[in-house]
Design a protein around this motif. Structure first.
Motif, PDB file in Angstrom:
ATOM      1  N   PHE A   1       1.162  13.644 -15.400  1.00  0.00           N
ATOM      2  CA  PHE A   1       0.033  14.018 -16.252  1.00  0.00           C
ATOM      3  C   PHE A   1      -0.759  15.176 -15.653  1.00  0.00           C
ATOM      4  N   ALA A   2      -0.072  16.063 -14.940  1.00  0.00           N
ATOM      5  CA  ALA A   2      -0.620  17.320 -14.426  1.00  0.00           C
ATOM      6  C   ALA A   2      -1.699  17.115 -13.369  1.00  0.00           C
ATOM      7  N   LEU A   3      -1.636  16.006 -12.623  1.00  0.00           N
ATOM      8  CA  LEU A   3      -2.634  15.719 -11.600  1.00  0.00           C
ATOM      9  C   LEU A   3      -1.950  15.505 -10.252  1.00  0.00           C
ATOM     10  N   ASN A   4      -2.737  15.714  -9.175  1.00  0.00           N
ATOM     11  CA  ASN A   4      -2.232  15.517  -7.816  1.00  0.00           C
ATOM     12  C   ASN A   4      -3.331  14.913  -6.949  1.00  0.00           C
ATOM     13  N   LEU A   5      -2.924  14.129  -5.974  1.00  0.00           N
ATOM     14  CA  LEU A   5      -3.872  13.590  -5.017  1.00  0.00           C
ATOM     15  C   LEU A   5      -4.268  14.663  -4.019  1.00  0.00           C
ATOM     16  N   HIS A   6      -5.530  14.640  -3.617  1.00  0.00           N
ATOM     17  CA  HIS A   6      -6.011  15.594  -2.623  1.00  0.00           C
ATOM     18  C   HIS A   6      -5.375  15.262  -1.279  1.00  0.00           C
ATOM     19  N   PRO A   7      -4.658  16.202  -0.658  1.00  0.00           N
ATOM     20  CA  PRO A   7      -3.932  15.881   0.581  1.00  0.00           C
ATOM     21  C   PRO A   7      -4.836  15.528   1.747  1.00  0.00           C
ATOM     22  N   GLU A   8      -6.054  16.064   1.795  1.00  0.00           N
ATOM     23  CA  GLU A   8      -6.949  15.814   2.920  1.00  0.00           C
ATOM     24  C   GLU A   8      -7.881  14.634   2.678  1.00  0.00           C
ATOM     25  N   LYS A   9      -8.149  14.313   1.435  1.00  0.00           N
ATOM     26  CA  LYS A   9      -9.094  13.249   1.110  1.00  0.00           C
ATOM     27  C   LYS A   9      -8.416  11.932   0.752  1.00  0.00           C
ATOM     28  N   THR A  10      -7.091  11.894   0.800  1.00  0.00           N
ATOM     29  CA  THR A  10      -6.352  10.668   0.506  1.00  0.00           C
ATOM     30  C   THR A  10      -5.815  10.105   1.805  1.00  0.00           C
ATOM     31  N   ARG A  11      -6.221   8.875   2.146  1.00  0.00           N
ATOM     32  CA  ARG A  11      -5.824   8.272   3.416  1.00  0.00           C
ATOM     33  C   ARG A  11      -5.501   6.791   3.217  1.00  0.00           C
ATOM     34  N   LEU A  12      -4.558   6.310   3.989  1.00  0.00           N
ATOM     35  CA  LEU A  12      -4.245   4.888   4.063  1.00  0.00           C
ATOM     36  C   LEU A  12      -4.616   4.418   5.462  1.00  0.00           C
ATOM     37  N   ILE A  13      -5.583   3.509   5.557  1.00  0.00           N
ATOM     38  CA  ILE A  13      -6.081   3.067   6.859  1.00  0.00           C
ATOM     39  C   ILE A  13      -6.056   1.545   6.941  1.00  0.00           C
ATOM     40  N   GLU A  14      -5.966   1.065   8.158  1.00  0.00           N
ATOM     41  CA  GLU A  14      -6.049  -0.381   8.404  1.00  0.00           C
ATOM     42  C   GLU A  14      -7.521  -0.773   8.442  1.00  0.00           C
ATOM     43  N   PHE A  15      -7.892  -1.716   7.587  1.00  0.00           N
ATOM     44  CA  PHE A  15      -9.312  -2.028   7.432  1.00  0.00           C
ATOM     45  C   PHE A  15      -9.434  -3.460   6.904  1.00  0.00           C
ATOM     46  N   GLY A  16     -10.432  -4.193   7.410  1.00  0.00           N
ATOM     47  CA  GLY A  16     -10.661  -5.548   6.930  1.00  0.00           C
ATOM     48  C   GLY A  16     -11.136  -6.462   8.044  1.00  0.00           C
ATOM     49  N   ARG A  17     -11.214  -7.750   7.718  1.00  0.00           N
ATOM     50  CA  ARG A  17     -11.794  -8.703   8.664  1.00  0.00           C
ATOM     51  C   ARG A  17     -10.934  -8.897   9.913  1.00  0.00           C
ATOM     52  N   HIS A  18      -9.627  -8.654   9.821  1.00  0.00           N
ATOM     53  CA  HIS A  18      -8.754  -8.837  10.973  1.00  0.00           C
ATOM     54  C   HIS A  18      -8.269  -7.512  11.558  1.00  0.00           C
ATOM     55  N   ALA A  19      -8.749  -6.404  11.022  1.00  0.00           N
ATOM     56  CA  ALA A  19      -8.248  -5.096  11.467  1.00  0.00           C
ATOM     57  C   ALA A  19      -8.583  -4.837  12.930  1.00  0.00           C
ATOM     58  N   ALA A  20      -9.794  -5.170  13.359  1.00  0.00           N
ATOM     59  CA  ALA A  20     -10.191  -4.898  14.744  1.00  0.00           C
ATOM     60  C   ALA A  20      -9.331  -5.694  15.728  1.00  0.00           C
TER      61      ALA A  20
ATOM     62  N   ALA B   1       0.829  -1.211   0.000  1.00  0.00           N
ATOM     63  CA  ALA B   1       0.000   0.000   0.000  1.00  0.00           C
ATOM     64  C   ALA B   1       0.859   1.255   0.000  1.00  0.00           C
ATOM     65  N   GLU B   2       1.902   1.274   0.825  1.00  0.00           N
ATOM     66  CA  GLU B   2       2.755   2.459   0.898  1.00  0.00           C
ATOM     67  C   GLU B   2       3.531   2.664  -0.391  1.00  0.00           C
ATOM     68  N   ARG B   3       4.024   1.571  -0.978  1.00  0.00           N
ATOM     69  CA  ARG B   3       4.750   1.700  -2.239  1.00  0.00           C
ATOM     70  C   ARG B   3       3.815   2.154  -3.356  1.00  0.00           C
ATOM     71  N   PHE B   4       2.592   1.609  -3.368  1.00  0.00           N
ATOM     72  CA  PHE B   4       1.624   2.001  -4.389  1.00  0.00           C
ATOM     73  C   PHE B   4       1.292   3.485  -4.277  1.00  0.00           C
ATOM     74  N   LEU B   5       1.106   3.979  -3.059  1.00  0.00           N
ATOM     75  CA  LEU B   5       0.768   5.381  -2.861  1.00  0.00           C
ATOM     76  C   LEU B   5       1.880   6.292  -3.371  1.00  0.00           C
ATOM     77  N   ASN B   6       3.116   5.964  -3.081  1.00  0.00           N
ATOM     78  CA  ASN B   6       4.235   6.779  -3.565  1.00  0.00           C
ATOM     79  C   ASN B   6       4.336   6.733  -5.088  1.00  0.00           C
ATOM     80  N   ASP B   7       4.174   5.545  -5.655  1.00  0.00           N
ATOM     81  CA  ASP B   7       4.236   5.425  -7.115  1.00  0.00           C
ATOM     82  C   ASP B   7       3.067   6.143  -7.778  1.00  0.00           C
ATOM     83  N   LEU B   8       1.896   6.111  -7.146  1.00  0.00           N
ATOM     84  CA  LEU B   8       0.722   6.774  -7.712  1.00  0.00           C
ATOM     85  C   LEU B   8       0.917   8.281  -7.757  1.00  0.00           C
TER      86      LEU B   8
END
Length: 332
Positions: free
Chosen positions: A167-186, A153-160
């Motif tokens: 191509f003249a685009l940027n990720l929104h700094p406030e709306k882009t988040r990496l969170i722990e989520f899934g069946r084992h996250a809790a 996930a971290e490598r993908f985010l940096n590459d993205l």
């Protein structure tokens, strides 16, 4: 656009859902829920491209269209459309960058742009670099990517970020988040003392790590997004005050269409409480709007509930569970 749509529909990838014929927002939500439930997803990247329609490069867009369309007449029409501008309140406003929003051509061209900039790149990245499970769901410029491993996930985010910057685009700094989520996250977060997993919003619904009635089995909970919930009720409140002079039958018929329309989208499994809250608050705003018509108001809340039951639909779940509809549409 009737000519270009069949051409690009044959090229677009399966995880792209925005503004495509035969693909709705609920199809994207079903695919996301099914992927989280059936794949080994432990991390979610919620990404949003900042001011996408205003920032995309017209030069790159024309080059992408030229790559697939050989008719120069269509290319010239698209170039003219990009520089045509928009009309607001009777005045023509020139657009010097991006695409004019509100046009029938804008969604298709935006999808074509992201197809080459994002979709094909993500597909190659998953095949070459992902070391575990990975799911992708994109609806226009809003995308959700799930990963099994945090390092992916971290490598993908940096590459993205680097990919979009080309191509003249940027990720929104406030709306882009990496969170722990899934069946084992809790369980994983509880073992580290980190508290409950964070939730994320996608297409008007908040996705939450929850459990079934037994309190142990993982269940993806989806609730109406709180911000949009409040905005919609505020609009209902203002509209009811404007209609307070109308007969009760007309007010009830109008409010019924609003409630029915809200249920048509948000009546998904696990969202029953939010539907009840929306109906109750809508009735409360109607009651207050009626009270403003006279200082001698003597009607009780019991009378109001009877009136609401006469005109408004009752609360019920209208959509099936995500895996049920997903299996029907993708039987293979």
């Amino acid at each position: 656009m009737a000519i270009l749509t069949p051409i690009y529909e044959a090229e677009f990838l399966g995880f792209s859902y925005g503004f495509r014929p035969g693909r709705s927002q609920h199809d994207a939500l079903d695919a996301l829920a099914y992927g989280i439930k059936t794949r080994k997803i432990c991390w979610i990247l919620d990404s949003d491209i900042q001011s996408f329609f205003d920032q995309l490069s017209r030069e790159w867009l024309v080059r992408f269209v030229e790559y697939r369309i050989g008719d120069r007449r269509i290319i010239r029409l698209i170039q003219k459309w990009l520089t045509a501008g928009v009309v607001e309140e009777g005045r023509r406003i020139e657009t010097t960058a991006g695409t004019p929003q509100g046009s029938v051509a804008s969604p298709l061209l935006a999808n074509a742009y992201l197809h080459y900039v994002y979709d094909l790149w993500v597909q190659q990245w998953r095949e070459r670099h992902a070391t575990g499970d990975m799911i992708v769901v994109r609806y226009c410029d809003d995308s959700i990517v799930g990963f099994q491993h945090r390092q992916d996930a971290e490598r993908f985010l940096n590459d993205l970020r680097e990919r979009l910057r080309k191509f003249a685009l940027n990720l929104h700094p406030e709306k882009t988040r990496l969170i722990e989520f899934g069946r084992h996250a809790a369980e994983d977060r509880a073992s580290r003392g980190d508290g409950r997993p964070e939730s994320f919003d996608f297409l008007g619904l908040t996705h939450i790590c929850g459990t079934k009635k037994d309190g142990k089995t993982f269940q993806l909970w989806r609730r109406s997004q709180r911000k949009r919930f409040r905005v919609k009720l505020k609009d209902v409140k203002v509209a009811l005050r404007r209609r307070s002079h109308l007969p009760l039958a007309e007010q009830g018929a109008w409010l019924a269409t609003v409630v029915r329309g809200y249920f048509a989208y948000h009546a998904v499994p696990t969202n029953f409480k939010a539907l009840c809250d929306f109906r109750r608050y809508a009735v409360w705003h109607w009651y207050r709007a009626l009270r403003r018509r006279s200082q001698r108001w003597r009607r009780t809340w019991q009378w109001m509930r009877v009136l609401a039951n006469r005109y408004l639909p009752s609360v019920r779940i209208l959509h099936p569970w995500p895996e049920q509809r997903f299996h029907v549409q993708h039987s293979r």
